[in-house]
Design a protein around this motif. Structure first.
Motif, PDB file in Angstrom:
ATOM      1  N   ILE A  92      62.881   8.418  94.715  1.00 54.43           N
ATOM      2  CA  ILE A  92      62.383   9.208  95.876  1.00 54.43           C
ATOM      3  C   ILE A  92      60.745   9.024  95.587  1.00 54.43           C
ATOM      4  CG2 ILE A  92      62.836   9.349  98.061  1.00 54.43           C
ATOM      5  CD1 ILE A  92      65.248  10.095  97.348  1.00 54.43           C
ATOM      6  N   VAL A  93      60.316  10.031  94.831  1.00 50.47           N
ATOM      7  CA  VAL A  93      59.154  10.447  94.766  1.00 50.47           C
ATOM      8  C   VAL A  93      58.303   8.868  94.506  1.00 50.47           C
ATOM      9  CG1 VAL A  93      57.644  11.941  93.810  1.00 50.47           C
ATOM     10  CG2 VAL A  93      59.401  12.857  94.634  1.00 50.47           C
ATOM     11  N   ILE A  94      58.724   8.653  93.595  1.00 48.22           N
ATOM     12  CA  ILE A  94      58.146   7.127  92.906  1.00 48.22           C
ATOM     13  C   ILE A  94      57.721   6.312  94.146  1.00 48.22           C
ATOM     14  CG2 ILE A  94      57.906   5.175  91.208  1.00 48.22           C
ATOM     15  CD1 ILE A  94      59.544   7.639  89.622  1.00 48.22           C
ATOM     16  N   PHE A  95      59.098   5.950  94.845  1.00 53.00           N
ATOM     17  CA  PHE A  95      59.138   4.977  95.627  1.00 53.00           C
ATOM     18  C   PHE A  95      57.718   5.526  97.106  1.00 53.00           C
ATOM     19  CE2 PHE A  95      60.494   3.284  99.961  1.00 53.00           C
ATOM     20  CZ  PHE A  95      60.577   2.347  99.745  1.00 53.00           C
ATOM     21  N   LEU A  96      58.234   6.905  96.792  1.00 52.93           N
ATOM     22  CA  LEU A  96      57.441   7.001  98.360  1.00 52.93           C
ATOM     23  C   LEU A  96      55.422   7.653  98.010  1.00 52.93           C
ATOM     24  CD1 LEU A  96      58.807  10.753  99.473  1.00 52.93           C
ATOM     25  CD2 LEU A  96      58.329   8.346 100.625  1.00 52.93           C
TER      26      LEU A  96
ATOM     27  N   ALA B 117      54.368   3.388  97.850  1.00 50.39           N
ATOM     28  CA  ALA B 117      54.354   3.320  99.114  1.00 50.39           C
ATOM     29  C   ALA B 117      53.474   3.421 100.111  1.00 50.39           C
ATOM     30  CB  ALA B 117      56.382   3.372 100.327  1.00 50.39           C
ATOM     31  N   GLY B 118      52.733   4.697  99.533  1.00 48.91           N
ATOM     32  CA  GLY B 118      51.997   5.035 100.084  1.00 48.91           C
ATOM     33  C   GLY B 118      50.529   4.637  99.720  1.00 48.91           C
ATOM     34  N   PHE B 119      50.618   3.702  98.961  1.00 46.33           N
ATOM     35  CA  PHE B 119      49.418   3.046  98.849  1.00 46.33           C
ATOM     36  C   PHE B 119      48.862   2.525  99.462  1.00 46.33           C
ATOM     37  CE2 PHE B 119      50.294   2.998  93.837  1.00 46.33           C
ATOM     38  CZ  PHE B 119      49.552   4.362  93.769  1.00 46.33           C
ATOM     39  N   VAL B 120      50.035   1.888 100.789  1.00 47.03           N
ATOM     40  CA  VAL B 120      49.535   1.062 101.680  1.00 47.03           C
ATOM     41  C   VAL B 120      50.190   1.765 102.830  1.00 47.03           C
ATOM     42  CG1 VAL B 120      49.215  -1.146 100.687  1.00 47.03           C
ATOM     43  CG2 VAL B 120      50.994  -0.307 100.995  1.00 47.03           C
ATOM     44  N   ILE B 121      50.902   2.632 103.398  1.00 48.55           N
ATOM     45  CA  ILE B 121      51.372   2.878 104.384  1.00 48.55           C
ATOM     46  C   ILE B 121      51.218   4.588 104.791  1.00 48.55           C
ATOM     47  CG2 ILE B 121      53.653   3.517 105.653  1.00 48.55           C
ATOM     48  CD1 ILE B 121      54.734   1.807 103.846  1.00 48.55           C
ATOM     49  N   ASP B 122      50.680   5.520 105.981  1.00 47.55           N
ATOM     50  CA  ASP B 122      50.692   6.013 106.297  1.00 47.55           C
ATOM     51  C   ASP B 122      51.357   6.893 106.124  1.00 47.55           C
ATOM     52  OD1 ASP B 122      48.317   8.001 107.298  1.00 47.55           O
ATOM     53  OD2 ASP B 122      50.032   8.204 108.857  1.00 47.55           O
TER      54      ASP B 122
ATOM     55  N   ILE C 266      57.081   9.349 106.706  1.00 46.43           N
ATOM     56  CA  ILE C 266      58.270   9.845 107.565  1.00 46.43           C
ATOM     57  C   ILE C 266      58.980   9.348 108.358  1.00 46.43           C
ATOM     58  CG2 ILE C 266      58.793  12.362 108.389  1.00 46.43           C
ATOM     59  CD1 ILE C 266      55.943  13.663 106.835  1.00 46.43           C
ATOM     60  N   ILE C 267      58.212   9.710 109.349  1.00 46.01           N
ATOM     61  CA  ILE C 267      59.276   8.286 110.342  1.00 46.01           C
ATOM     62  C   ILE C 267      60.162   7.644 110.239  1.00 46.01           C
ATOM     63  CG2 ILE C 267      59.158   7.400 112.505  1.00 46.01           C
ATOM     64  CD1 ILE C 267      56.855   8.668 112.884  1.00 46.01           C
ATOM     65  N   MET C 268      59.942   7.022 109.330  1.00 45.33           N
ATOM     66  CA  MET C 268      60.390   5.893 108.809  1.00 45.33           C
ATOM     67  C   MET C 268      61.733   5.806 108.100  1.00 45.33           C
ATOM     68  SD  MET C 268      58.227   2.017 109.252  1.00 45.33           S
ATOM     69  CE  MET C 268      59.218   1.727 108.576  1.00 45.33           C
TER      70      MET C 268
ATOM     71  N   ILE D 104      57.919  15.221 102.154  1.00 51.09           N
ATOM     72  CA  ILE D 104      56.523  15.665 102.777  1.00 51.09           C
ATOM     73  C   ILE D 104      55.484  15.775 101.508  1.00 51.09           C
ATOM     74  CG2 ILE D 104      55.009  16.742 104.233  1.00 51.09           C
ATOM     75  CD1 ILE D 104      57.432  17.975 105.771  1.00 51.09           C
ATOM     76  N   ILE D 105      55.486  16.166 100.178  1.00 50.57           N
ATOM     77  CA  ILE D 105      54.708  16.315  99.592  1.00 50.57           C
ATOM     78  C   ILE D 105      53.962  15.155  99.386  1.00 50.57           C
ATOM     79  CG2 ILE D 105      53.593  16.989  97.219  1.00 50.57           C
ATOM     80  CD1 ILE D 105      54.748  20.098  97.731  1.00 50.57           C
ATOM     81  N   ALA D 106      54.672  14.690  98.383  1.00 46.15           N
ATOM     82  CA  ALA D 106      54.860  12.449  97.535  1.00 46.15           C
ATOM     83  C   ALA D 106      54.004  11.545  98.730  1.00 46.15           C
ATOM     84  CB  ALA D 106      56.609  12.796  97.622  1.00 46.15           C
ATOM     85  N   ALA D 107      54.912  12.323 100.305  1.00 51.04           N
ATOM     86  CA  ALA D 107      54.334  10.864 101.330  1.00 51.04           C
ATOM     87  C   ALA D 107      52.633  11.545 101.910  1.00 51.04           C
ATOM     88  CB  ALA D 107      55.614  11.174 102.353  1.00 51.04           C
ATOM     89  N   THR D 108      52.911  12.738 101.434  1.00 48.26           N
ATOM     90  CA  THR D 108      51.221  13.074 102.389  1.00 48.26           C
ATOM     91  C   THR D 108      50.334  12.439 100.738  1.00 48.26           C
ATOM     92  OG1 THR D 108      52.208  14.886 103.576  1.00 48.26           O
ATOM     93  CG2 THR D 108      49.678  14.400 102.535  1.00 48.26           C
ATOM     94  N   ILE D 109      50.774  12.270  99.541  1.00 48.47           N
ATOM     95  CA  ILE D 109      49.663  12.113  98.962  1.00 48.47           C
ATOM     96  C   ILE D 109      49.173  10.849  98.792  1.00 48.47           C
ATOM     97  CG2 ILE D 109      49.714  11.459  95.945  1.00 48.47           C
ATOM     98  CD1 ILE D 109      51.795  13.475  95.528  1.00 48.47           C
ATOM     99  N   GLY D 110      49.708   9.879  99.577  1.00 41.88           N
ATOM    100  CA  GLY D 110      49.164   8.705  99.647  1.00 41.88           C
ATOM    101  C   GLY D 110      47.706   8.437 100.698  1.00 41.88           C
ATOM    102  N   ASN D 111      48.027   9.659 101.319  1.00 34.89           N
ATOM    103  CA  ASN D 111      46.729   9.779 102.239  1.00 34.89           C
ATOM    104  C   ASN D 111      45.098   9.963 101.297  1.00 34.89           C
ATOM    105  OD1 ASN D 111      46.808  10.102 105.208  1.00 34.89           O
ATOM    106  ND2 ASN D 111      48.364  12.220 104.407  1.00 34.89           N
ATOM    107  N   PHE D 112      45.103  10.379 100.076  1.00 39.32           N
ATOM    108  CA  PHE D 112      44.454  10.607  99.059  1.00 39.32           C
ATOM    109  C   PHE D 112      44.385   8.879  97.620  1.00 39.32           C
ATOM    110  CE2 PHE D 112      46.613  14.645  99.756  1.00 39.32           C
ATOM    111  CZ  PHE D 112      46.200  14.838 100.879  1.00 39.32           C
ATOM    112  N   THR D 113      44.999   8.087  97.516  1.00 38.35           N
ATOM    113  CA  THR D 113      45.013   7.939  96.882  1.00 38.35           C
ATOM    114  C   THR D 113      44.321   5.628  97.345  1.00 38.35           C
ATOM    115  OG1 THR D 113      46.569   6.848  97.554  1.00 38.35           O
ATOM    116  CG2 THR D 113      46.518   7.872  96.146  1.00 38.35           C
TER     117      THR D 113
END
Length: 427
Positions: free
Chosen positions: A319-323, A326-331, A336-338, A362-371
């Motif tokens: 799940i972390v890898i997927f996030l 996904a975080g490369f293109v999605i906020d 978190i919502i979806m 939450i941490i894994a999803a938030t990393i996308g803000n920095f990549t």
């Protein structure tokens, strides 16, 4: 749902605002299912805004804006400098400390990254730090902000997944400290190799420490009051949002005396834009959520993952890898919502703790803000410091590795997350 996924991807690549991409692609589901009345998208969108538990989201956003206008940020910067000014890396270490201290004030990684880039960015460059290094520290350091209560991601995850927000708030402290230590080590190693000096050449005196603590005490006490209020049963999660607004106004007007009529109106104006963006996104996400439930997507994904492994830690890593991808293109807010309704039942089915998974999620999803390519915090910092995405990416590898190691530790050592919630909430 395949048409919905394709539509969403195309709209995002076209540069369409995320909320509209979600709403329009969700509507495609109803176009390909003529048996479903097309009044449903309107109904679910409106009903989503009537969720009483989500009242905490705009209230905490308003409280954060009031606190930022109350002069607390400057006081916390002084405290951060006293705490970490003698460490290798100077202002880079100060920025990490400020992000940790700002957790209870901002709650938003993007807002923290942009604010710090304006406050510290030029000074870091004048001290000889490369643009990419400064941008990487300021960007990845802001990960600490949403992990410390009251992060908006915690409220969204807790509300959507019916998870105790009080336990989530308590769970954020230890992971935040671990992230701070890991990023601080990465800064220290780079600073020693490149000869970046400390910000201070002597230890702070007792008087300096006392003065700095007095200046930042009301910001430091904010998350403590939130936890105590929830633990004692004085407030519900929605009610404590109202308390946060009152607290911020009292601190700004009566204690710091920096919240004037003009700054009060500025905070309200900023809050209106922030709340509108977040709540519009939440409302339109209900359209896709309806299709996800209707098509039993959570069950299908669960079966797919369980076909690979039934080991809880292995599933969490997948799940972390997927996030991360996904975080490369999605906020992160969208993720978190979806994805909470999809992945949380799977974790509970395997016997995982929803609070433990929530912090990792939450941490894994938030990393996308920095990549790259669409990290919002990354773009905010790089635009302010006028540095290229390529240089930022090269200089941020060490910070990404530090965050990844902490995330792996949290996956395999759930007690790091659950120790404090279990202690405070008697489990």
């Amino acid at each position: 749902m395949l048409l919905v996924a394709i539509g969403f991807t195309v709209f995002i690549l076209m540069g369409m605002p995320v909320a509209f991409a979600i709403g329009i692609s969700g509507a495609l589901f109803f176009l390909q299912n003529p048996d479903l009345p097309f009044t449903i998208p309107v109904q679910v969108t409106v009903s989503q805004t009537q969720n009483f538990a989500l009242l905490a989201v705009p209230l905490f956003i308003i409280a954060g804006n009031f606190l930022n206008k109350s002069g607390i940020t400057e006081q916390l910067l002084k405290l951060a400098s006293v705490m970490t000014g003698r460490l290798r890396g100077g202002l880079a270490q100060v920025s990490l400390a400020l992000s940790a201290l700002m957790g209870g004030v901002s709650g938003s990684a993007i807002a923290d990254a942009a604010m710090q880039a304006r406050m510290l960015g030029d000074a870091m460059l004048k001290r000889g730090m490369s643009k990419g290094f400064a941008a990487g520290v300021l960007s990845f350091g802001s990960l600490l902000t949403p992990v410390i209560p009251p992060g908006i991601g915690m409220i969204l995850y807790g509300t959507i997944g019916q998870v105790s927000i009080g336990r989530l708030f308590a769970a954020g402290f230890v992971p935040a400290i671990l992230l701070w230590i890991a990023l601080g080590i990465a800064v220290n190693v780079t600073a020693r190799r490149r000869g970046y000096p400390p910000e201070r050449d002597r230890r702070p005196s007792v008087a300096e420490v006392g003065t700095a603590l007095r200046g930042g005490i009301w910001a430091l006490l904010f998350p403590v009051f939130l936890l105590v209020g929830l633990r004692a049963g004085v407030f519900t999660p929605s009610e404590i949002g109202a308390f946060a607004v009152i607290y911020a106004v009292v601190v700004g007007i009566a204690l710091h005396r920096k919240l004037t009529r003009a700054s009060f109106l500025e905070a309200l104006e900023g809050s209106l834009a922030d709340v509108g963006a977040v709540m519009f996104l939440i409302a339109l996400s209900a359209i896709i959520s309806y299709g996800i439930v209707y098509e039993q997507v959570p069950d299908q994904i669960s079966q797919l993952i369980l076909g690979l492994t039934e080991n809880l830690q292995a599933v969490m890593i997948l799940i972390v890898i997927f996030l991360l991808i996904a975080g490369f293109v999605i906020d992160s807010t969208v993720l978190i919502i979806m994805l909470t309704p999809i992945f949380l039942p799977l974790i509970e089915q395997l016997g995982g703790d929803p609070v433990h998974f929530g912090m990792v999620f939450i941490i894994a999803a938030t990393i996308g803000n920095f990549t790259p390519p669409v990290g919002a915090a990354m773009y905010a910092v790089c635009s302010i410091l006028r540095t290229s995405i390529g240089e930022y990416t090269r200089e941020s590898v060490a910070f990404f590795a530090a965050v990844a190691l902490v995330t792996l530790a949290l996956v395999f050592l759930p007690d790091l997350v659950l120790f404090l919630p279990n202690l405070l909430f008697n489990r």
